[in-house]
Design a protein around this motif. Structure first.
Motif, mmCIF file in Angstrom:
data_model
loop_
_atom_site.group_PDB
_atom_site.id
_atom_site.type_symbol
_atom_site.label_atom_id
_atom_site.label_comp_id
_atom_site.label_asym_id
_atom_site.label_seq_id
_atom_site.Cartn_x
_atom_site.Cartn_y
_atom_site.Cartn_z
ATOM 1 N N VAL A 1 3.651 -7.320 -11.051
ATOM 2 C CA VAL A 1 2.368 -7.094 -11.720
ATOM 3 C C VAL A 1 2.134 -5.615 -12.006
ATOM 4 O O VAL A 1 1.815 -5.212 -13.122
ATOM 5 C CB VAL A 1 1.193 -7.656 -10.884
ATOM 6 C CG1 VAL A 1 -0.142 -7.354 -11.555
ATOM 7 C CG2 VAL A 1 1.358 -9.152 -10.678
ATOM 8 N N GLY A 2 2.291 -4.775 -10.982
ATOM 9 C CA GLY A 2 2.010 -3.356 -11.114
ATOM 10 C C GLY A 2 0.853 -2.949 -10.224
ATOM 11 O O GLY A 2 0.552 -3.607 -9.216
ATOM 12 N N MET A 3 0.160 -1.874 -10.590
ATOM 13 C CA MET A 3 -0.950 -1.382 -9.783
ATOM 14 C C MET A 3 -2.157 -2.296 -9.933
ATOM 15 O O MET A 3 -2.608 -2.574 -11.043
ATOM 16 C CB MET A 3 -1.347 0.037 -10.202
ATOM 17 C CG MET A 3 -2.395 0.673 -9.305
ATOM 18 S SD MET A 3 -2.950 2.282 -9.911
ATOM 19 C CE MET A 3 -4.064 1.787 -11.237
ATOM 20 N N VAL A 4 -2.693 -2.751 -8.795
ATOM 21 C CA VAL A 4 -3.887 -3.604 -8.838
ATOM 22 C C VAL A 4 -5.130 -2.837 -8.372
ATOM 23 O O VAL A 4 -6.248 -3.219 -8.701
ATOM 24 C CB VAL A 4 -3.698 -4.882 -8.009
ATOM 25 C CG1 VAL A 4 -2.576 -5.719 -8.606
ATOM 26 C CG2 VAL A 4 -3.421 -4.577 -6.546
ATOM 27 N N LYS A 5 -4.923 -1.768 -7.599
ATOM 28 C CA LYS A 5 -6.059 -0.966 -7.158
ATOM 29 C C LYS A 5 -5.583 0.433 -6.789
ATOM 30 O O LYS A 5 -4.440 0.617 -6.338
ATOM 31 C CB LYS A 5 -6.746 -1.608 -5.945
ATOM 32 C CG LYS A 5 -8.005 -0.875 -5.478
ATOM 33 C CD LYS A 5 -8.707 -1.621 -4.346
ATOM 34 C CE LYS A 5 -9.964 -0.902 -3.894
ATOM 35 N NZ LYS A 5 -10.691 -1.645 -2.828
ATOM 36 N N SER A 6 -6.447 1.413 -6.972
ATOM 37 C CA SER A 6 -6.156 2.788 -6.574
ATOM 38 C C SER A 6 -7.462 3.468 -6.187
ATOM 39 O O SER A 6 -8.479 3.303 -6.861
ATOM 40 C CB SER A 6 -5.494 3.568 -7.723
ATOM 41 O OG SER A 6 -5.280 4.922 -7.362
ATOM 42 N N VAL A 7 -7.440 4.196 -5.083
ATOM 43 C CA VAL A 7 -8.583 5.016 -4.684
ATOM 44 C C VAL A 7 -8.059 6.405 -4.363
ATOM 45 O O VAL A 7 -6.920 6.570 -3.920
ATOM 46 C CB VAL A 7 -9.332 4.435 -3.460
ATOM 47 C CG1 VAL A 7 -9.920 3.085 -3.782
ATOM 48 C CG2 VAL A 7 -8.410 4.344 -2.252
ATOM 49 N N ARG B 1 0.841 -1.197 0.000
ATOM 50 C CA ARG B 1 0.000 0.000 0.000
ATOM 51 C C ARG B 1 0.878 1.250 0.000
ATOM 52 O O ARG B 1 1.782 1.403 0.817
ATOM 53 C CB ARG B 1 -0.904 0.008 1.230
ATOM 54 C CG ARG B 1 -1.909 1.164 1.236
ATOM 55 C CD ARG B 1 -2.829 1.119 2.450
ATOM 56 N NE ARG B 1 -2.161 1.569 3.665
ATOM 57 C CZ ARG B 1 -1.802 0.781 4.666
ATOM 58 N NH1 ARG B 1 -2.022 -0.534 4.613
ATOM 59 N NH2 ARG B 1 -1.217 1.275 5.743
ATOM 60 N N VAL B 2 0.605 2.145 -0.953
ATOM 61 C CA VAL B 2 1.361 3.397 -1.107
ATOM 62 C C VAL B 2 0.385 4.562 -1.052
ATOM 63 O O VAL B 2 -0.617 4.567 -1.777
ATOM 64 C CB VAL B 2 2.148 3.424 -2.437
ATOM 65 C CG1 VAL B 2 2.775 4.795 -2.662
ATOM 66 C CG2 VAL B 2 3.212 2.337 -2.452
ATOM 67 N N LEU C 1 0.248 -1.911 -4.977
ATOM 68 C CA LEU C 1 1.157 -2.355 -6.020
ATOM 69 C C LEU C 1 1.611 -3.782 -5.727
ATOM 70 O O LEU C 1 2.116 -4.066 -4.629
ATOM 71 C CB LEU C 1 2.377 -1.435 -6.102
ATOM 72 C CG LEU C 1 2.082 0.077 -6.208
ATOM 73 C CD1 LEU C 1 3.387 0.865 -6.175
ATOM 74 C CD2 LEU C 1 1.308 0.384 -7.487
ATOM 75 N N ALA C 2 1.441 -4.673 -6.700
ATOM 76 C CA ALA C 2 1.851 -6.062 -6.554
ATOM 77 C C ALA C 2 3.168 -6.280 -7.286
ATOM 78 O O ALA C 2 3.327 -5.856 -8.443
ATOM 79 C CB ALA C 2 0.780 -7.001 -7.098
#
Length: 287
Positions: free
Chosen positions: A262-268, A231-232, A258-259
Motif C-alpha cells: 500500500v505505502g504510507m498510511v500515516k505520518s506524524v 512503524r519507521v 508503512l503498509a
C-alpha cells in the motif's frame, strides 16, 4: 540533475525551500546585493552510459537484526523491476489521497507521474494549489530520494522559482525490504538558486542527513481503513549555507507507518520551530 519548484502563494514546502524563503528576507534587504555568481559545484556523481546519475561510491549503512520475519510478497506487479519495493508501490498512475493537519488542515494527492528503468517521479498536488515533485533513483529495490526534503514547514511566498541541483548522494531513503530492527541512512547535498521575476535573490548549499530505523508492526486505523503497518522512525538534519556566509540548521523527527503493498498510511512529526503535523491516508488507487 535539476529539480524545479514553482511557488505561488505556497503554504507548505520542504524545509530547505522554507529556509530559502527566510534567507530571502535577509539577502534581498535594501542596501545588500544578491549574489550574481553561482558557486562552482564539486559533484561526486558519475553518469552511466544511459545518462543516469549514480550515487557516490560510499556504501550505504544498513544494519540487520539476527532474526528477521519472512513476509509474503505484496499483491500485484510493479512499474519497474529496479524499483520493486514492497512498502512503496512504484506504479505509473498510482495515487494516494492524504489529509494533512499542520497549522491548518489541507488535503493532497500523491501520484506516480513518471517511471523509467532506474527511477521515477512522484507529485503532491495540494487542494490549496501548491505542487511538489520528487525525483527518485532505484537500485535493486533500494529507493534513493533526490529532492531536498519531505513536506513540512510553513512559508508564504509570491511568484518564486527555485532550481535545485543535486551535488552528491550516499545511502538510500527506502531499503529494498524493510524488516523490524533494520537501520539505514541517506546523505544528500544540494545547491539551490531562487529567482524572483527573473533575478537571482538567494543561492544556497544544503546538506540533508536522514537516519531511520524500522521498529515493529502495529495495527493502524485511518480514514482509508485498518492496516497492519510497519512503524519507521527517522531523524532528519538540514544544514543550509547561504552564499554570503550565513548557515542555518534545522532538525526534524518523524514517525511513519508503512503498509505492505500500500505505502504510507500515516505520518506524524515536527520540524524544529514549527507546529507538529499529522498525515493520514484517505484513499488510494493502484493500477
Amino acid at each position: 540533475m535539476k529539480t524545479r519548484f514553482w511557488l505561488s502563494h505556497l503554504r507548505r514546502v520542504s524545509p530547505m525551500i522554507g529556509l530559502a524563503m527566510m534567507v530571502l528576507a535577509a539577502c534581498a534587504a535594501p542596501g545588500r546585493e544578491a549574489p550574481t555568481t553561482p558557486p562552482t559545484p564539486n559533484p561526486t556523481l558519475t553518469v552511466s552510459g544511459g545518462g543516469a546519475l549514480q550515487p557516490s561510491p560510499v556504501p550505504p549503512t544498513a544494519a540487520f537484526p539476527a532474526a528477521t520475519p519472512t513476509l509474503p510478497p505484496p499483491p500485484g506487479g510493479f512499474g519497474s523491476p529496479a524499483c520493486e519495493n514492497p512498502y512503496l508501490p512504484v506504479r505509473l498512475g498510482a495515487t494516494w489521497d492524504y489529509q494533512l493537519i499542520h497549522e491548518t488542515t489541507d488535503t493532497f494527492t500523491r501520484s506516480v507521474i513518471e517511471v523509467t528503468a532506474d527511477g521515477f517521479v512522484d507529485q503532491d498536488e495540494f487542494a490549496a494549489g501548491a505542487v511538489r515533485q520528487g525525483r527518485w533513483q532505484c537500485q535493486d529495490g533500494n529507493l534513493i530520494y533526490l529532492t531536498p526534503g519531505p513536506v513540512a514547514g510553513s512559508v508564504f511566498a509570491g511568484e518564486m522559482q527555485t532550481d535545485v541541483t543535486l551535488e552528491s548522494n550516499e545511502g538510500f531513503y527506502h531499503p529494498a525490504d524493510l524488516r523490524p530492527g533494520q537501520t539505514w541512512h541517506q546523505k544528500t547535498v544540494f545547491r539551490g538558486q531562487s529567482t524572483l521575476e527573473g533575478e537571482i535573490v538567494v543561492e544556497t548549499r544544503t546538506e540533508v542527513n536522514y537516519a531511520c530505523r524500522a521498529e515493529d508492526f502495529e495495527t493502524i486505523t485511518v480514514p482509508a481503513g485498518t492496516f497492519d503497518a510497519l512503524r519507521v522512525t527517522c531523524e532528519v538534519h538540514f544544514t543550509t549555507s547561504v552564499a554570503e556566509g550565513m548557515t542555518f540548521e534545522i532538525e526534524e523527527q518523524s514517525t511513519q507507518w508503512l503498509a505492505r503493498g500500500v505505502g504510507m498510511v500515516k505520518s506524524v512529526g515536527q520540524t524544529e520551530g514549527a507546529p507538529p503535523y499529522t498525515i493520514e491516508l484517505l484513499s488510494y488507487r493502484l493500477p
